[in-house]
Every structure is written in C-alpha cells, then in structure tokens.
Design a protein around this motif. Structure first.
Motif, PDB file in Angstrom:
ATOM      1  N   PHE A 157       0.806  -1.304   0.147  1.00  0.00           N
ATOM      2  CA  PHE A 157       0.037  -0.210  -0.016  1.00  0.00           C
ATOM      3  C   PHE A 157       0.917   1.248  -0.038  1.00  0.00           C
ATOM      4  O   PHE A 157       0.480   2.043  -0.641  1.00  0.00           O
ATOM      5  N   LYS A 193       2.145   1.727  -3.483  1.00  0.00           N
ATOM      6  CA  LYS A 193       1.262   2.470  -4.479  1.00  0.00           C
ATOM      7  C   LYS A 193       0.785   3.734  -4.095  1.00  0.00           C
ATOM      8  O   LYS A 193       0.344   4.654  -5.112  1.00  0.00           O
ATOM      9  N   SER A 194       0.397   4.105  -2.553  1.00  0.00           N
ATOM     10  CA  SER A 194      -0.103   5.365  -2.263  1.00  0.00           C
ATOM     11  C   SER A 194       0.781   6.396  -1.633  1.00  0.00           C
ATOM     12  O   SER A 194       0.333   7.554  -1.643  1.00  0.00           O
ATOM     13  N   SER A 233      -9.964  -0.004   2.405  1.00  0.00           N
ATOM     14  CA  SER A 233     -10.821  -0.980   1.373  1.00  0.00           C
ATOM     15  C   SER A 233     -12.300  -0.907   1.436  1.00  0.00           C
ATOM     16  O   SER A 233     -12.933  -0.833   0.435  1.00  0.00           O
ATOM     17  N   ASN A 238     -11.576   2.515  -1.082  1.00  0.00           N
ATOM     18  CA  ASN A 238     -10.217   2.869  -1.740  1.00  0.00           C
ATOM     19  C   ASN A 238      -9.806   1.521  -2.619  1.00  0.00           C
ATOM     20  O   ASN A 238      -9.607   0.417  -2.139  1.00  0.00           O
ATOM     21  N   LYS A 239      -9.617   1.950  -3.927  1.00  0.00           N
ATOM     22  CA  LYS A 239      -9.266   0.806  -4.871  1.00  0.00           C
ATOM     23  C   LYS A 239      -8.099   0.143  -4.702  1.00  0.00           C
ATOM     24  O   LYS A 239      -7.772  -0.997  -4.903  1.00  0.00           O
ATOM     25  N   GLN A 240      -7.078   0.917  -4.244  1.00  0.00           N
ATOM     26  CA  GLN A 240      -5.643   0.239  -4.082  1.00  0.00           C
ATOM     27  C   GLN A 240      -5.622  -0.461  -3.154  1.00  0.00           C
ATOM     28  O   GLN A 240      -5.310  -1.751  -2.952  1.00  0.00           O
ATOM     29  N   GLU A 295      -7.503  -3.921  -3.861  1.00  0.00           N
ATOM     30  CA  GLU A 295      -6.781  -4.648  -4.863  1.00  0.00           C
ATOM     31  C   GLU A 295      -5.639  -5.381  -4.191  1.00  0.00           C
ATOM     32  O   GLU A 295      -5.348  -6.578  -4.376  1.00  0.00           O
TER      33      GLU A 295
END
Lengths: 310, 310
Positions: free
Chosen positions: B197, B200-201, B214, B218-220, B223
């Motif tokens: 995470f 990615k963020s 999630s 929150n898509k990240q 996923e």
C-alpha cells in the motif's frame, strides 16, 4: 514358498506377477487393458480384471493373497475406490471386496502411485528410510509419501497429487488433463514431453527418442527436457517446504532422461527451498524402475496377514 | 490449581501468561523484546528472556512448567533451536535445557507457528479434528500441521514453511525476506500488505487501517487485499494437493480483513484443487486469535508430564 499375486493396472496394460516375500518377481505377464476406455462400468472393469487374474493364477499353488495397484483414489486402506480421474463412471466401488469374493483370496487394492512408493521403500532405493517421497514420471505424474515408515493416504485417498501442483500460474500455461492450467504434469510427464516436441517440431516420437535427439544436439528436444527438469525441481521444493522430507526417489519412463533432468532439477530445487535446507535434499533414481508399483502391491499383499511372513 | 507459564516470543514483544489446564489465561503481561535485533547472541537472548520470565513468575506458586513458542526451527521436541531466520547468530542452542537450568522448572520450547496450531487444535476452532492446518497471517506468515491429532515437525523442524511457497514464479515477483522471490509472505502477510500500500499510495499505515480504507472504497487498498486473498487460496490449494487435509484455521492480524479475504480465497482454492476435492475444504477464522500461540505453548507445557493433568 509362500508367494502373492501382484497386479499393476495401467492405462494401456495390466501387469501381473508372482512375487516372493523378498521382492523377487518369479513369473510375470503383461496383458492389454481392454478397459482403457473412459466409459467403462464397474461391472465390465471387475469382470475384465478378474478373468485376467484367473487366467494367470490358473494352476498356481501357494498364492496367499493378491495386491493390486490401481489408478484411482481409495478410502484409506479399505479397498474402496472413491473415484478415478480417467475412469469417471467408477464411483464408490469396493474393488477389494469384489475381487476377494470372486477369487476367494485376501485382496488389497491401493492407489498405483502410492504402491510405487511402497515398493521403492520396501525393496528399492528407499529401503530403511523413515520418510521419503517417490515420484513416477510416466504418462501422468504420480507420487507417494512414506511418513514414519508408513504409507500416507490423506483423509480420503487424494494425498500427493504432485503432478497437479501449479508450477506455472500464467493464464497461457499449458492445459492439464485435470482441467486446470499450469500443472507440473502438463510439462514434465512423458506424454507432455511428447506433446510439446510434436507442437514445436511437427514430429511425434516417444520420450526416449526425444531424449536421444537432445543428446545429439537437437535444441528443441533439449529445451523441453530442461524445462521439465526445472519445473520438477521447483515442484519438489514446494513439497519439501511443506513436509521437510529430504529423500526423494524417481521412477517412470522420463527418468531415463536423468543426465539432462537431474542437474537442472537440483539447481532449481536448491534455489527454491528455504536457506537451512539448501544442499540437504537427496534426489535419486529408482532402483526398481517400472517394477516399483508391482512390488509395492506385493508388499501390501504380504502385509494383509503378517502370518504370511513367518 | 496447577498452572503453567506460557510464553510467546515475537519480533517486537514477549507475551507471558499464567494458563490453566482448561486454556484459561489467568494473568498476562506483554514486555518489549529488547533482543529484537538481528545480531543478538545466544547469551544475551537467554539472559533477556530468563529475567523476563523470573520477573513475571515472582511469587507465583503452582506454576508446574513453562511452555515457550519461539520464532525458529527446533529439532523435533528436543528444545534445541537449530536456527532462526531472523536471528542468524543463534545456531544449535539448547533453549529447553538452558531455561530449565535457570528457572528450575520443566521447560518445553517449540516453533511459534506450530504452537499456534497446537493451541487452536487443543482449545480453539480445531478442537477434536484429527487433521488440520493452522495459518498465522502476521508480520510474516507461519503455519502448523496437526496430523492424526499430533503436531508435525518434519525431519528437522522446518516443516510447513507455508509463507515461503512460491505463488508467483515471475522474475519480477516481489522479494521475500528469505531471499527468494514470489513467496506468499511477500504478498499476503500483514507487513507485505502495508508495504504494497505504501508503494502504491505513498502513505504508510497499519494493515487494519488499509482494510478500513478498502471498505470505504479505496481501490488500491482493496486490490492489494484481494490479491493477498487470491494467493492465499492458491497456496492452500497446493498444500491440500499434497496432504489431502480439509480443515484450515487462520489467525493473525490480517485475518481481521476476513470479509474481503475469505470469498476470493475460497474461489481460488476451489478452482485450484483437484476435482474430487472441490467444495470439500473448510477454511475458518481462529477462535483464539492472538492467543493461539500462547495457548499452544501452554498445552505443550501441560504435556511435559501427563501427571500435571491429574
């Protein structure tokens, strides 16, 4: 001398042998498996096998029991076939009881790959080992596990489905007979090697010829065998991570390509296991070769009643 | 009432508890693990732990034995630590004997993940099951196997390295702490979820916050958790193919994300197992949560001498 009848039921042939308690094959025949069609019923199977057994047993004295290795899943040591991936009509058939009624002898029936492990453990490269895994690289890939000197069946007879470990999760991986993609069997069985070579070269030949071609410098043949060896090593590493078992024996047609398979298998195995196990796993060829399954079935037959051994 | 001291040695904390033979935690403390540095020597480790034990035990009567769960590989049930992945200076240390000499009580020491399986089997979601696998989704991923009611250690204490199964053989797969790439632990441990995470963020937060994100859309975050669940299911399928064990329990921090993890885990598990096992595997959350390891250590301590149970 007390002997047993050992039977190895394969996809194309049924092998029958009279075996001594020292694992000597005293007499053997191989007969075509006329039931090698997917839609065989339990009745057809039983009558075909029983008559093959009776023909062979005719006039043989001193046969104390029958041990049968069969391609399917068995409920523990009960002799009840719960299912067989290649013979879908067979479900919950008590093969042990059916044969024992017909042949009037004690009968034990067990998964063919587990029989091969039992044979290798009792009479072959695994003698005296408390724990070992035996892998058969044939038309399919089977395996059997010996744990604390005893065969391991799992809860319902479907343990050690080693050929169906996923070694290539890519969406475009090869399709396996089980319906999944990326199974070891789709790359490293003798039949997968034959198919892959045919796809690449347009020529269909037996696995041992492909091995000869690879020795003679054929790059396609060598690449296919090296991939098979690499995937085999990776799959063995996964089993080692789960079981911490360090002794592996391999038989079956494709093990004839040992000089090419072994080095790359060990390289991938050692690169994949956890650090304390690197260099500690032994992988050897079977000492019994095609007879491991037959001799394992014989060992089980001798075990039905321990009195046979006295 | 006879009680035991149960100890769960983690990377950041040492948890100590007085436990009854019914698995009740009567009193517990958590103390920082000052030895959580990689270069700790055996002497430092032993003195740190022994003084933590003595401080806690001070003036407690009726403590009959000590059970310790420790992050490392043990030779059978001997209490000898052969090695510990995160504490590389420790090799062949007889922790059992050292503690028993210092504390003048019977001591049993075993792998922390195996203790968690023993705890869950004795007092939790696995009670009465002949066979089960317990998985801990914490900073790392550990697992323990109960086979025919008994803990399974493997030949040398390195069985069930479930977190290091290779679920992504791609060359660009994530690097694991063990040095390999593509291990389950690099995707589905709590710390791997945190790292992914953050990558990615750009934001570092705890796994339970990522789970909340999630849920909030929150898509990240979603996923990453879905990928973790899918890989967990695929890895469980591999173990099922080898062992034919059908009952799995899961504990540890990341199991808090159960509503997202479970459906995708079961989907991937069922798509991967062999046909006769589809739909037959049960995966449940732990009933003991963070206490499974502590209670497993207690169960082992009660087992040192069966007389304690009378």
């Amino acid at each position: 001398m007390i002997t047993v009848l050992a039977v190895d039921v394969g996809g194309t042939n049924i092998r029958l042998a009279i075996v001594s308690d020292k694992g000597e094959i005293l007499e053997a025949v191989s007969t075509p498996a006329h039931f090698s069609k997917r839609n065989i019923s339990a009745e057809e199977l039983l009558s075909t096998l029983a008559s093959a057994f009776l023909d062979f047993l005719d006039n043989k004295a001193n046969v104390a029991a029958i041990g049968i290795g069969f391609p399917g899943f068995f409920l523990g040591n009960s002799g009840v076939l719960s299912s067989s991936p290649n013979l879908p009509l067979l479900k919950e058939v008590d093969l042990g009881k059916a044969f024992s009624n017909t042949l009037e002898l004690p009968v034990v029936v067990q998964n063919d790959a587990l029989c091969a492990a039992i044979g290798e453990h009792r009479f072959g490269a695994g003698m005296g080992r408390p724990n070992m895994i035996h892998i058969t690289l044939g038309t399919g890939i089977g395996a059997g596990l010996i744990l604390n000197y005893l065969p391991y069946t799992g809860e319902d007879g479907t343990a050690m489905e080693f050929g169906h470990l996923c070694i290539n999760p890519d969406d475009h991986a090869r399709v396996c007979g089980c319906g999944n993609t990326g199974c070891l069997e789709a790359y490293a069985s003798a039949s997968a090697v034959v198919s892959q070579f045919e796809e690449k070269s347009g020529i269909r030949m037996e696995a041992k010829e492909i091995y000869q071609h690879s020795l003679n410098g054929n790059k396609q043949a060598k690449e296919i065998l090296l991939t098979a060896g690499a995937y085999l090593g990776a799959a063995i590493a996964e089993v080692v991570k789960i079981l911490d078992i360090r002794y592996i024996t391999i038989s079956g047609g494709l093990s004839g390509a040992w000089p090419i398979l072994y080095p790359i298998l060990m390289k991938h195995l050692n690169s994949r296991v956890i650090p304390p196990l690197k260099g500690k796993i032994t992988v050897v060829r079977s000492q019994l070769d095609d007879n491991s399954g037959l001799l394992g079935a014989a060992a089980l037959a001798f075990n039905i009643n321990q009195d046979f051994l006295k």
